[in-house]
Design a protein around this motif. Structure first.
Motif, PDB file in Angstrom:
ATOM      1  N   LYS A  24      10.081   8.743   6.496  1.00 26.99           N
ATOM      2  CA  LYS A  24      10.768   7.951   5.481  1.00 26.99           C
ATOM      3  C   LYS A  24      10.725   6.469   5.824  1.00 26.99           C
ATOM      4  O   LYS A  24      10.518   5.614   4.950  1.00 26.99           O
ATOM      5  CB  LYS A  24      12.217   8.435   5.342  1.00 26.99           C
ATOM      6  CG  LYS A  24      13.007   7.728   4.244  1.00 26.99           C
ATOM      7  CD  LYS A  24      14.413   8.313   4.155  1.00 26.99           C
ATOM      8  CE  LYS A  24      15.230   7.606   3.080  1.00 26.99           C
ATOM      9  NZ  LYS A  24      16.611   8.157   3.003  1.00 26.99           N
ATOM     10  N   GLU A  25      10.913   6.142   7.106  1.00 32.07           N
ATOM     11  CA  GLU A  25      10.872   4.744   7.521  1.00 32.07           C
ATOM     12  C   GLU A  25       9.453   4.195   7.414  1.00 32.07           C
ATOM     13  O   GLU A  25       9.258   3.035   7.026  1.00 32.07           O
ATOM     14  CB  GLU A  25      11.401   4.593   8.948  1.00 32.07           C
ATOM     15  CG  GLU A  25      11.356   3.183   9.491  1.00 32.07           C
ATOM     16  CD  GLU A  25      12.170   2.182   8.710  1.00 32.07           C
ATOM     17  OE1 GLU A  25      11.970   0.967   8.928  1.00 32.07           O
ATOM     18  OE2 GLU A  25      13.017   2.588   7.886  1.00 32.07           O
ATOM     19  N   LEU A  26       8.455   5.000   7.734  1.00 31.16           N
ATOM     20  CA  LEU A  26       7.068   4.569   7.575  1.00 31.16           C
ATOM     21  C   LEU A  26       6.781   4.262   6.107  1.00 31.16           C
ATOM     22  O   LEU A  26       6.169   3.232   5.784  1.00 31.16           O
ATOM     23  CB  LEU A  26       6.118   5.649   8.088  1.00 31.16           C
ATOM     24  CG  LEU A  26       4.620   5.385   7.869  1.00 31.16           C
ATOM     25  CD1 LEU A  26       4.186   4.097   8.569  1.00 31.16           C
ATOM     26  CD2 LEU A  26       3.790   6.574   8.362  1.00 31.16           C
ATOM     27  N   GLU A  27       7.228   5.132   5.219  1.00 35.25           N
ATOM     28  CA  GLU A  27       7.015   4.907   3.782  1.00 35.25           C
ATOM     29  C   GLU A  27       7.720   3.644   3.312  1.00 35.25           C
ATOM     30  O   GLU A  27       7.183   2.892   2.492  1.00 35.25           O
ATOM     31  CB  GLU A  27       7.514   6.125   2.991  1.00 35.25           C
ATOM     32  CG  GLU A  27       6.669   7.374   3.213  1.00 35.25           C
ATOM     33  CD  GLU A  27       7.331   8.618   2.654  1.00 35.25           C
ATOM     34  OE1 GLU A  27       8.453   8.486   2.090  1.00 35.25           O
ATOM     35  OE2 GLU A  27       6.756   9.709   2.787  1.00 35.25           O
ATOM     36  N   ARG A  28       8.925   3.377   3.832  1.00 33.84           N
ATOM     37  CA  ARG A  28       9.658   2.174   3.442  1.00 33.84           C
ATOM     38  C   ARG A  28       8.898   0.924   3.859  1.00 33.84           C
ATOM     39  O   ARG A  28       8.776  -0.036   3.096  1.00 33.84           O
ATOM     40  CB  ARG A  28      11.051   2.184   4.072  1.00 33.84           C
ATOM     41  CG  ARG A  28      11.992   1.111   3.550  1.00 33.84           C
ATOM     42  CD  ARG A  28      13.285   1.066   4.351  1.00 33.84           C
ATOM     43  NE  ARG A  28      13.086   0.453   5.654  1.00 33.84           N
ATOM     44  CZ  ARG A  28      13.094  -0.876   5.851  1.00 33.84           C
ATOM     45  NH1 ARG A  28      13.285  -1.695   4.844  1.00 33.84           N
ATOM     46  NH2 ARG A  28      12.910  -1.367   7.061  1.00 33.84           N
ATOM     47  N   ARG A  29       8.363   0.930   5.074  1.00 32.44           N
ATOM     48  CA  ARG A  29       7.622  -0.223   5.563  1.00 32.44           C
ATOM     49  C   ARG A  29       6.309  -0.398   4.808  1.00 32.44           C
ATOM     50  O   ARG A  29       5.869  -1.532   4.568  1.00 32.44           O
ATOM     51  CB  ARG A  29       7.358  -0.081   7.069  1.00 32.44           C
ATOM     52  CG  ARG A  29       8.638  -0.042   7.892  1.00 32.44           C
ATOM     53  CD  ARG A  29       8.367  -0.086   9.383  1.00 32.44           C
ATOM     54  NE  ARG A  29       9.603   0.115  10.146  1.00 32.44           N
ATOM     55  CZ  ARG A  29       9.736  -0.152  11.437  1.00 32.44           C
ATOM     56  NH1 ARG A  29       8.718  -0.637  12.129  1.00 32.44           N
ATOM     57  NH2 ARG A  29      10.889   0.063  12.055  1.00 32.44           N
ATOM     58  N   ARG A  31       5.844   0.395   1.675  1.00 33.50           N
ATOM     59  CA  ARG A  31       6.158  -0.151   0.352  1.00 33.50           C
ATOM     60  C   ARG A  31       6.243  -1.670   0.414  1.00 33.50           C
ATOM     61  O   ARG A  31       5.831  -2.371  -0.507  1.00 33.50           O
ATOM     62  CB  ARG A  31       7.474   0.432  -0.177  1.00 33.50           C
ATOM     63  CG  ARG A  31       7.383   1.872  -0.656  1.00 33.50           C
ATOM     64  CD  ARG A  31       8.565   2.231  -1.542  1.00 33.50           C
ATOM     65  NE  ARG A  31       9.835   2.038  -0.873  1.00 33.50           N
ATOM     66  CZ  ARG A  31      10.449   2.970  -0.153  1.00 33.50           C
ATOM     67  NH1 ARG A  31       9.876   4.152   0.006  1.00 33.50           N
ATOM     68  NH2 ARG A  31      11.620   2.735   0.415  1.00 33.50           N
ATOM     69  N   LYS A  32       6.801  -2.180   1.504  1.00 33.15           N
ATOM     70  CA  LYS A  32       6.902  -3.621   1.681  1.00 33.15           C
ATOM     71  C   LYS A  32       5.545  -4.246   2.003  1.00 33.15           C
ATOM     72  O   LYS A  32       5.261  -5.372   1.605  1.00 33.15           O
ATOM     73  CB  LYS A  32       7.890  -3.950   2.804  1.00 33.15           C
ATOM     74  CG  LYS A  32       9.334  -3.630   2.491  1.00 33.15           C
ATOM     75  CD  LYS A  32      10.229  -4.031   3.647  1.00 33.15           C
ATOM     76  CE  LYS A  32      10.167  -5.522   3.920  1.00 33.15           C
ATOM     77  NZ  LYS A  32      11.053  -5.915   5.050  1.00 33.15           N
ATOM     78  N   ASN A  33       4.732  -3.507   2.745  1.00 32.18           N
ATOM     79  CA  ASN A  33       3.430  -4.008   3.178  1.00 32.18           C
ATOM     80  C   ASN A  33       2.417  -2.870   3.090  1.00 32.18           C
ATOM     81  O   ASN A  33       2.305  -2.059   4.019  1.00 32.18           O
ATOM     82  CB  ASN A  33       3.520  -4.546   4.608  1.00 32.18           C
ATOM     83  CG  ASN A  33       2.185  -5.038   5.119  1.00 32.18           C
ATOM     84  OD1 ASN A  33       1.216  -5.157   4.382  1.00 32.18           O
ATOM     85  ND2 ASN A  33       2.122  -5.310   6.422  1.00 32.18           N
ATOM     86  N   PRO A  34       1.676  -2.769   1.971  1.00 28.00           N
ATOM     87  CA  PRO A  34       0.739  -1.650   1.781  1.00 28.00           C
ATOM     88  C   PRO A  34      -0.315  -1.522   2.881  1.00 28.00           C
ATOM     89  O   PRO A  34      -0.875  -0.445   3.060  1.00 28.00           O
ATOM     90  CB  PRO A  34       0.080  -1.985   0.432  1.00 28.00           C
ATOM     91  CG  PRO A  34       1.087  -2.826  -0.278  1.00 28.00           C
ATOM     92  CD  PRO A  34       1.749  -3.650   0.791  1.00 28.00           C
ATOM     93  N   SER A  35      -0.579  -2.592   3.631  1.00 28.94           N
ATOM     94  CA  SER A  35      -1.582  -2.523   4.691  1.00 28.94           C
ATOM     95  C   SER A  35      -0.985  -2.084   6.034  1.00 28.94           C
ATOM     96  O   SER A  35      -1.704  -2.005   7.030  1.00 28.94           O
ATOM     97  CB  SER A  35      -2.268  -3.889   4.863  1.00 28.94           C
ATOM     98  OG  SER A  35      -1.345  -4.878   5.286  1.00 28.94           O
ATOM     99  N   TYR A  36       0.327  -1.802   6.040  1.00 30.94           N
ATOM    100  CA  TYR A  36       0.997  -1.383   7.277  1.00 30.94           C
ATOM    101  C   TYR A  36       0.482  -0.006   7.678  1.00 30.94           C
ATOM    102  O   TYR A  36       0.587   0.959   6.929  1.00 30.94           O
ATOM    103  CB  TYR A  36       2.504  -1.350   7.045  1.00 30.94           C
ATOM    104  CG  TYR A  36       3.341  -1.169   8.300  1.00 30.94           C
ATOM    105  CD1 TYR A  36       3.577  -2.227   9.157  1.00 30.94           C
ATOM    106  CD2 TYR A  36       3.912   0.063   8.597  1.00 30.94           C
ATOM    107  CE1 TYR A  36       4.355  -2.077  10.299  1.00 30.94           C
ATOM    108  CE2 TYR A  36       4.700   0.232   9.721  1.00 30.94           C
ATOM    109  CZ  TYR A  36       4.919  -0.846  10.565  1.00 30.94           C
ATOM    110  OH  TYR A  36       5.687  -0.688  11.695  1.00 30.94           O
ATOM    111  N   SER A  37      -0.057   0.103   8.874  1.00 32.48           N
ATOM    112  CA  SER A  37      -0.736   1.323   9.317  1.00 32.48           C
ATOM    113  C   SER A  37       0.111   2.131  10.292  1.00 32.48           C
ATOM    114  O   SER A  37       1.119   1.655  10.823  1.00 32.48           O
ATOM    115  CB  SER A  37      -2.059   0.959   9.999  1.00 32.48           C
ATOM    116  OG  SER A  37      -1.800   0.226  11.191  1.00 32.48           O
TER     117      SER A  37
END
Length: 277
Positions: A24-29, A31-37
């Motif tokens: 859930k936290e990965l998905e939240r991050r 959403r803020k930054n689509p390139s967040y891996s």
């Protein structure tokens, strides 16, 4: 052969899983930054990427110390941290006794979730949700995450997740790029519908009171403690008067024309002696 009641196939299972919080936290991050891996996520959590992938895919578990570290890195609310660690312990604790104890705490929390909803439980049990909803009502206050975090001493990540919860339970709304209160706050510090939520909330507020009294803290505070012998009947009468007094004081505080600071009014009245036999 009698089945082992503690084997994975026969032990009762929790409805939640600690991996859900990680995802859930990965998905939240993202959403803020689509390139967040996932690699960036592993770096921020200070976990090797291969190990994080194994945790998410259920190939390895979490020790208690690793669960505690991850709960902090995930910026979980105080009550969520306990739940996250208990979820890990209920599955991976080496001792069957510890697993069963953790599972019982998890099941008690899940019963509260079913009664109130998971987001609502967090709002009534973690102190800063109420504080955020109230600080938005200060005169001239611009309700941006940065301003909220600076005024309450909270990280931007915690503020953003709290704002999402408060919006979900309809306590605040977003107008443009600012957050504003809905003026229908149905939760309060005296909410007692869940003993678990009340316990979490008041333990956190006691910690905030301790912080206010720290020698290096310049916050205003006024606290006192008196021990008085009495009887149980009189104690019940005084408890009622304390509730009435608290409401009266809160109404007087809220009646002022200018509101430029947020204070906590906390009253404690509890028995010190053990029950007589």
């Amino acid at each position: 052969m009698t089945p082992d009641k503690n084997s994975p196939t026969t032990r009762p299972m929790a409805k939640h899983h600690y991996r859900d919080y990680i995802l859930k936290e990965l998905e939240r991050r993202q959403r803020k930054n689509p390139s967040y891996s996932l690699r960036a996520y592993a770096r921020d959590l200070e976990v090797p990427c291969s190990r994080l992938s194994e945790i998410i895919n259920g190939k390895v578990g979490l020790s208690e110390s690793r669960a505690m570290n991850l709960a902090v890195k995930l910026n979980l609310a105080p009550s969520e941290r306990e739940f996250f660690v208990d979820l890990a312990l209920s599955e991976h604790a080496r001792s069957a006794v510890l697993r069963d104890m953790a599972l019982k705490r998890v099941q008690a929390r899940e019963e509260a979730f079913e009664k109130f909803g998971e987001e609502e439980f967090a709002v009534i049990s973690d102190w800063y949700h109420t504080a955020i909803a109230e600080v938005l009502g200060l005169d001239g206050f611009e309700g941006t995450p940065d301003n909220i975090g600076n005024r309450l001493g909270l990280s931007i990540e915690i503020v953003e997740k709290a704002l999402e919860r408060l919006e979900t339970v309809k306590l605040i709304s977003k107008v443009g790029d600012k957050w504003v209160p809905n003026n229908n706050n149905k939760y309060s510090s005296s909410y007692g519908g869940s003993s678990e939520a009340a316990r979490n909330y008041f333990m956190q507020m006691q910690q905030k009171a301790n912080e206010a009294m720290d020698m290096g803290n310049k916050k205003r505070w006024d606290m006192g403690c008196t021990m008085v012998p009495t009887n149980l009947q009189k104690a019940r009468e005084i408890s009622k008067k304390i509730r009435e007094f608290r409401l009266e004081i809160m109404q007087e505080l809220q009646s002022v024309d200018t509101k430029d600071a947020l204070f906590a009014l906390s009253t404690s009245f509890f028995e010190l002696t053990e029950a007589s036999h």
